[in-house]
Design a protein around this motif. Sequence first.
Motif, PDB file in Angstrom:
ATOM      1  N   GLY A  45       6.594   3.949   2.249  1.00 51.12           N
ATOM      2  CA  GLY A  45       5.497   3.699   1.325  1.00 51.12           C
ATOM      3  C   GLY A  45       4.526   2.627   1.772  1.00 51.12           C
ATOM      4  N   GLU A  46       4.693   2.101   2.974  1.00 49.59           N
ATOM      5  CA  GLU A  46       3.850   0.990   3.441  1.00 49.59           C
ATOM      6  C   GLU A  46       2.359   1.339   3.484  1.00 49.59           C
ATOM      7  OE1 GLU A  46       3.385  -2.883   4.148  1.00 49.59           O
ATOM      8  OE2 GLU A  46       5.338  -1.967   3.866  1.00 49.59           O
ATOM      9  N   PRO A  47       1.947   2.509   3.993  1.00 51.37           N
ATOM     10  CA  PRO A  47       0.501   2.814   3.993  1.00 51.37           C
ATOM     11  C   PRO A  47      -0.097   2.860   2.580  1.00 51.37           C
ATOM     12  CG  PRO A  47       1.633   4.224   5.547  1.00 51.37           C
ATOM     13  CD  PRO A  47       2.703   3.482   4.770  1.00 51.37           C
ATOM     14  N   PHE A  48       0.635   3.420   1.632  1.00 51.54           N
ATOM     15  CA  PHE A  48       0.150   3.447   0.246  1.00 51.54           C
ATOM     16  C   PHE A  48       0.072   2.027  -0.311  1.00 51.54           C
ATOM     17  CE2 PHE A  48       1.100   3.352  -4.299  1.00 51.54           C
ATOM     18  CZ  PHE A  48      -0.002   4.045  -4.767  1.00 51.54           C
ATOM     19  N   ARG A  49       1.087   1.242  -0.019  1.00 47.89           N
ATOM     20  CA  ARG A  49       1.133  -0.140  -0.497  1.00 47.89           C
ATOM     21  C   ARG A  49      -0.059  -0.933   0.023  1.00 47.89           C
ATOM     22  NH1 ARG A  49       6.516  -3.548  -0.715  1.00 47.89           N
ATOM     23  NH2 ARG A  49       5.697  -5.325  -1.831  1.00 47.89           N
ATOM     24  N   MET A  50      -0.446  -0.662   1.260  1.00 45.16           N
ATOM     25  CA  MET A  50      -1.576  -1.341   1.881  1.00 45.16           C
ATOM     26  C   MET A  50      -2.839  -1.194   1.040  1.00 45.16           C
ATOM     27  SD  MET A  50      -2.029  -0.893   6.007  1.00 45.16           S
ATOM     28  CE  MET A  50      -2.181   0.827   5.820  1.00 45.16           C
ATOM     29  N   VAL A  51      -3.077   0.008   0.565  1.00 44.86           N
ATOM     30  CA  VAL A  51      -4.287   0.296  -0.210  1.00 44.86           C
ATOM     31  C   VAL A  51      -4.150  -0.219  -1.642  1.00 44.86           C
ATOM     32  CG1 VAL A  51      -5.764   2.141  -1.095  1.00 44.86           C
ATOM     33  CG2 VAL A  51      -4.823   2.288   1.217  1.00 44.86           C
ATOM     34  N   ALA A  52      -3.013   0.053  -2.260  1.00 43.88           N
ATOM     35  CA  ALA A  52      -2.817  -0.310  -3.672  1.00 43.88           C
ATOM     36  C   ALA A  52      -2.886  -1.815  -3.889  1.00 43.88           C
ATOM     37  CB  ALA A  52      -1.477   0.232  -4.160  1.00 43.88           C
ATOM     38  N   GLU A  53      -2.331  -2.587  -2.968  1.00 43.05           N
ATOM     39  CA  GLU A  53      -2.332  -4.044  -3.182  1.00 43.05           C
ATOM     40  C   GLU A  53      -3.727  -4.637  -3.048  1.00 43.05           C
ATOM     41  OE1 GLU A  53      -1.074  -5.493   1.297  1.00 43.05           O
ATOM     42  OE2 GLU A  53       0.373  -5.623  -0.321  1.00 43.05           O
ATOM     43  N   LYS A  54      -4.578  -4.014  -2.254  1.00 43.25           N
ATOM     44  CA  LYS A  54      -5.952  -4.514  -2.132  1.00 43.25           C
ATOM     45  C   LYS A  54      -6.721  -4.307  -3.432  1.00 43.25           C
ATOM     46  CE  LYS A  54      -6.208  -4.145   2.837  1.00 43.25           C
ATOM     47  NZ  LYS A  54      -4.779  -4.275   2.935  1.00 43.25           N
ATOM     48  N   GLN A  55      -6.504  -3.182  -4.075  1.00 44.86           N
ATOM     49  CA  GLN A  55      -7.167  -2.917  -5.349  1.00 44.86           C
ATOM     50  C   GLN A  55      -6.704  -3.916  -6.408  1.00 44.86           C
ATOM     51  OE1 GLN A  55      -5.983   1.148  -5.835  1.00 44.86           O
ATOM     52  NE2 GLN A  55      -7.793   1.942  -4.810  1.00 44.86           N
ATOM     53  N   ALA A  56      -5.405  -4.164  -6.454  1.00 44.75           N
ATOM     54  CA  ALA A  56      -4.870  -5.117  -7.432  1.00 44.75           C
ATOM     55  C   ALA A  56      -5.365  -6.533  -7.145  1.00 44.75           C
ATOM     56  CB  ALA A  56      -3.343  -5.074  -7.419  1.00 44.75           C
ATOM     57  N   ALA A  57      -5.402  -6.915  -5.872  1.00 45.13           N
ATOM     58  CA  ALA A  57      -5.862  -8.259  -5.503  1.00 45.13           C
ATOM     59  C   ALA A  57      -7.339  -8.441  -5.841  1.00 45.13           C
ATOM     60  CB  ALA A  57      -5.624  -8.512  -4.016  1.00 45.13           C
TER      61      ALA A  57
END
Length: 104
Positions: free
Chosen positions: A48-60
Amino acid sequence: MNNSFNFLAAPSAQIALMSQMTRIAIESQFVIGMRVLGMMGMMNQSPGEPFRMVAEKQAAATESLFAMTRAASRGASAERVMSAALRPYGKRTRANSRRLTGSR
């Protein structure tokens, strides 16, 4: 003269902001490197690392906007507003660096 707005920041506030920015820059470059190695198959990486990369930027970005707005609405100096805006990113780069290296 109204002193409610402080346009000249103390040198210590400027140094603290630069330190925060430098730490985030170094940690984010490390995290990018580790993720690229994982994508190349040179190190283990969770699926799930590639998905996490994108999702955490939106949350941040969302958290950063709220923190910056909160600080500005309270009349904080420009350095404090910037520091508040950077804090969510710093929290995530630090956590990612620790998680990707396995150090706690």
